[in-house]
Write an enzyme that holds these catalytic residues in place. Structure first.
Site, PDB file in Angstrom:
ATOM      1  N   ARG A 176     -83.327 -53.485  27.736  1.00 21.94           N
ATOM      2  CA  ARG A 176     -84.171 -52.315  27.542  1.00 21.94           C
ATOM      3  C   ARG A 176     -83.447 -51.281  26.673  1.00 21.94           C
ATOM      4  O   ARG A 176     -82.218 -51.209  26.698  1.00 21.94           O
ATOM      5  CB  ARG A 176     -84.564 -51.696  28.871  1.00 21.94           C
ATOM      6  CG  ARG A 176     -83.389 -51.421  29.789  1.00 21.94           C
ATOM      7  CD  ARG A 176     -83.833 -51.463  31.245  1.00 21.94           C
ATOM      8  NE  ARG A 176     -82.747 -51.343  32.179  1.00 21.94           N
ATOM      9  CZ  ARG A 176     -82.122 -52.365  32.737  1.00 21.94           C
ATOM     10  NH1 ARG A 176     -82.436 -53.585  32.423  1.00 21.94           N
ATOM     11  NH2 ARG A 176     -81.169 -52.178  33.612  1.00 21.94           N
ATOM     12  N   ASP A 204     -81.544 -43.467  35.818  1.00 20.46           N
ATOM     13  CA  ASP A 204     -81.631 -43.543  37.278  1.00 20.46           C
ATOM     14  C   ASP A 204     -81.072 -42.281  37.908  1.00 20.46           C
ATOM     15  O   ASP A 204     -80.058 -41.734  37.448  1.00 20.46           O
ATOM     16  CB  ASP A 204     -80.825 -44.732  37.820  1.00 20.46           C
ATOM     17  CG  ASP A 204     -81.471 -46.071  37.540  1.00 20.46           C
ATOM     18  OD1 ASP A 204     -82.699 -46.121  37.326  1.00 20.46           O
ATOM     19  OD2 ASP A 204     -80.745 -47.079  37.538  1.00 20.46           O
TER      20      ASP A 204
END
Length: 171
Positions: free
Chosen positions: A104, A109
């Site tokens: 990706r 996060d």
């Protein structure tokens, strides 16, 4: 204002440029960036299901102060990911039985949100895989080596000391 620790990373396209753009957008939409780690290279972690074997990733931790609630912050970060080229199929597939990941351009996060401990279908804080990932622990040791994980009481330095090998380097 809540202090939040994020980890950013990716392995597709101009990752260094994407990390810089992610930091800029986080600062514009989510809060003030008060600290950033060195950008580090790491090998892929976990089982990749896209046939690319993960490739090399670049990762960086950011500490922000944000007025956003955890869920509003998650929404803002996911919108930033999408704007920077992350596609729905590039989400990590996490289940108790298997963890499959895809390459990706960007992943953001939430690791810590102050001392909050929460678990919902969409978000777990602190991030449950911190101790398993050197690419997360090394930037945390750089920024907050003695911060105790609210869920375990272990600091990034203690968690890193239990790891056997390192495949992460400054990028």
């Amino acid at each position: 204002m809540p202090r939040v620790t994020l980890i950013t990373g990716g392995n597709l396209g101009d990752v260094r440029g994407t990390l810089a753009a992610a930091e800029r957008l986080v600062a514009e939409r989510a809060g003030t960036v008060v600290a950033r780690s060195t950008v580090r290279k790491s090998t892929a972690w976990g089982d990749f299901c896209d046939g690319e074997a993960g490739g090399l990733f670049l990762n960086q931790a950011l500490i922000i102060e944000t007025p956003l609630s955890p869920m509003k912050l998650l929404d803002a970060l996911q919108k930033i990911e999408k704007e920077l080229g992350r596609e729905e199929g590039q989400k990590a597939a996490n289940s108790k039985a298997t963890r499959a990941y895809t390459s990706r351009p960007i992943d953001i996060d939430i690791l810590f949100y102050d001392d909050l401990i929460m678990h919902t279908d969409r978000l777990t804080i602190p991030h449950p895989l911190i101790a398993e990932r050197e690419f997360v622990l090394l930037p945390l040791v750089e920024l907050i080596p003695d911060y105790p994980n609210p869920a375990t009481g272990k600091t990034p330095r203690e968690m890193l000391d239990t790891r056997a090998c390192f495949q992460v380097s400054a990028g």
